[in-house]
Design a protein around this motif. Structure first.
Motif: not given
Length: 392
Positions: A61-69, A33-35, A86-90
C-alpha cells in the motif's frame, strides 16, 4: 520486520538532526536512501501467516518512494515468496512525505520557500539552525537574507539602526530580527557580527550598552586595576590623566606597561564613536589594533572620530618584521577597498594585506618588549608618532 509506520517514525526523527538535514537537503551524494525492512523469520512464516500477509499488504500500500521486493524461500513453503526488503527514498520531498509528520511537512514547506529565495551563502545556515526562522513569516526571513547582502561594516555611520531607511525595511525590523541578521552577517564576514555585536559591526548608535575594560596604567589615577564600563559612560564621564590608549582586544592587557598619566580602554572593537566626546579634548590619544583589514578599518573609524589620534604598532614595517612566524590567513576581509580615514601609507598597507595569503597579525602575538618600547615612546613624545620602528 518493520512496518511502514516504524520506518516513517525513524525518518521523522532524522529530520530533527541538523547534520542529516544539511547533508540530505543540500547534497546530492546522500540519495537515494535505503532503509532495511527486514523479513519474517521461518517461524513467523510457518506459524503466523496472517501477520505475514498483513505485513506484505501494508508495504504493497506504500505509494511514496520505492519498495524493493525480492523472492525469499522458506522451508515451510513450496515456492519462494516475494517480500519487501528495503524502502528506497529518492528525494528530499519523498523523505518528508514518507515521514508522514505534520511538523516535518510544515517545516520543509517553510524552509523550501526561504531557501528558494535566499542567496546560496545562507543555505547551510538556514537549514542547520531552524530556530532562526521557526515561527517567523517566511517573507520577513527572506527580507532579512536580502538585507544581509547589502549590509557592510560601518554602513550605519553612527546612525541608529532604525534610521537605515535606505535598506527598505521598517523601523522595527532590526529589533525583530536582530539575532537572524547577526547570524546571516556572520556567514558573510566569518563571525565578525557576533564578535562585535550588530551595532558595533554596522557602526550604529547603540541604544544598548557596549562594555569595555578601563585599565589605569598609572596606579595613582584610579582606585582599581581594571573595571568594566560602557562606552556610553566613557562619552559622558571625564577620565583622569593626560594620555588615553585605545586597544582593540581585551586579551592584550598583559602586554601593557606602566605609563604615567595614562588610561587604557580595551575591547572597544568597532564601537569607537565615543572617542569624539569633547570630554577627551586636550588628551593625547593613541590606537593599537590588529594588523589586518579589520584592525585598519577600526583605525580608520577612530581617525574619523578623532583625526589627531596616533596609530601604534600598525604599520607594514612591524607586519613584515613579525609576519613570518605570527601571521595567519584572514578568513574574510573587512572591505574590498581601503576605508576612508586612513592616510596614503596606511591605505597602501591595507591593500598589501589583501594580497597576502597570511594577511592577519593579531596584536597579542607581538613581543612584550617591542610593545612596551613603542608605548613608552608614544607616552614620552608629547603626541608625536613614535619613531622606534625605524630603529629596530
Amino acid at each position: 520486520m518493520k512496518t511502514p509506520s516504524e520506518v516513517a517514525a525513524r525518518l521523522a526523527r532524522q529530520w530533527h538532526q541538523a547534520p542529516l538535514r544539511v547533508e540530505r537537503l543540500l547534497g546530492s551524494e546522500s540519495w537515494p536512501l535505503d532503509f532495511p525492512i527486514g523479513k519474517p523469520t521461518g517461524a513467523d512464516f510457518a506459524n503466523n501467516t496472517v501477520s505475514v500477509r498483513a505485513h506484505v499488504q501494508r508495504w504493497r500500500a506504500v505509494t511514496v518512494g520505492e519498495v524493493l521486493w525480492a523472492p525469499v524461500k522458506y522451508r515451510a513453503g513450496a515456492e519462494a515468496v516475494s517480500l519487501p526488503l528495503r524502502w528506497r527514498i529518492h528525494t528530499p520531498s519523498e523523505w518528508v512525505a514518507a515521514a508522514a509528520a505534520d511538523v516535518v511537512r510544515a517545516e520543509f514547506a517553510q524552509l523550501e520557500t526561504i531557501v528558494g529565495n535566499a542567496d546560496d551563502i545562507f543555505h547551510e545556515l538556514l537549514v542547520r539552525e531552524r530556530y532562526l526562522w521557526k515561527n517567523k513569516d517566511p517573507a520577513e526571513v527572506i527580507s532579512a537574507a536580502n538585507l544581509a547582502l547589502t549590509l557592510s561594516p560601518g554602513i550605519a555611520a553612527g546612525r541608529p539602526l532604525r534610521l537605515l531607511a535606505e535598506t527598505g525595511v521598517d523601523t522595527k525590523f532590526f529589533e525583530r530580527h536582530g539575532t537572524l541578521l547577526v547570524r546571516l552577517l556572520d556567514q558573510r564576514f566569518n563571525g565578525a557580527a557576533s564578535e562585535q555585536g550588530l551595532h558595533g559591526f554596522l557602526g550604529a548608535c547603540d541604544d544598548n550598552d557596549h562594555w569595555v575594560i578601563v585599565a589605569p596604567l598609572d596606579e595613582q589615577l584610579l582606585p582599581f586595576r581594571r573595571q568594566r564600563v560602557t562606552t556610553r559612560e566613557l562619552a559622558e564621564s571625564p577620565l583622569p590623566g593626560t594620555h588615553l590608549l585605545i586597544v582593540e582586544n581585551e586579551q592584550c592587557f598583559h602586554l601593557l606597561p606602566e605609563l604615567p598619566g595614562t588610561v587604557a580602554i580595551l575591547g572597544a572593537g568597532l564601537d569607537l564613536s565615543w572617542i569624539g566626546s569633547p570630554l577627551l579634548d586636550g588628551k593625547s590619544l593613541a590606537y593599537w589594533g590588529d594588523m589586518d583589514t579589520w584592525g585598519l578599518l577600526m583605525l580608520a573609524r577612530a581617525k574619523c572620530a578623532r583625526p589627531d589620534i596616533t596609530p601604534l604598532l600598525m604599520t607594514r614595517g612591524f607586519f613584515d618584521k613579525y609576519a613570518k612566524h605570527s601571521a595567519v590567513p584572514e578568513p574574510v576581509v573587512a572591505q574590498a577597498i581601503a576605508p576612508q580615514g586612513l592616510d596614503p601609507v596606511e591605505s597602501d598597507f591595507y591593500r598589501h594585506l589583501i594580497t597576502r595569503d597570511n594577511g592577519r597579525l593579531e596584536q597579542e602575538y607581538l613581543p612584550a618588549d617591542q610593545v612596551g618600547a613603542v608605548l613608552r615612546e608614544w607616552r614620552n613624545s608629547a603626541g608625536s608618532p613614535p619613531s622606534i620602528e625605524v630603529s629596530i
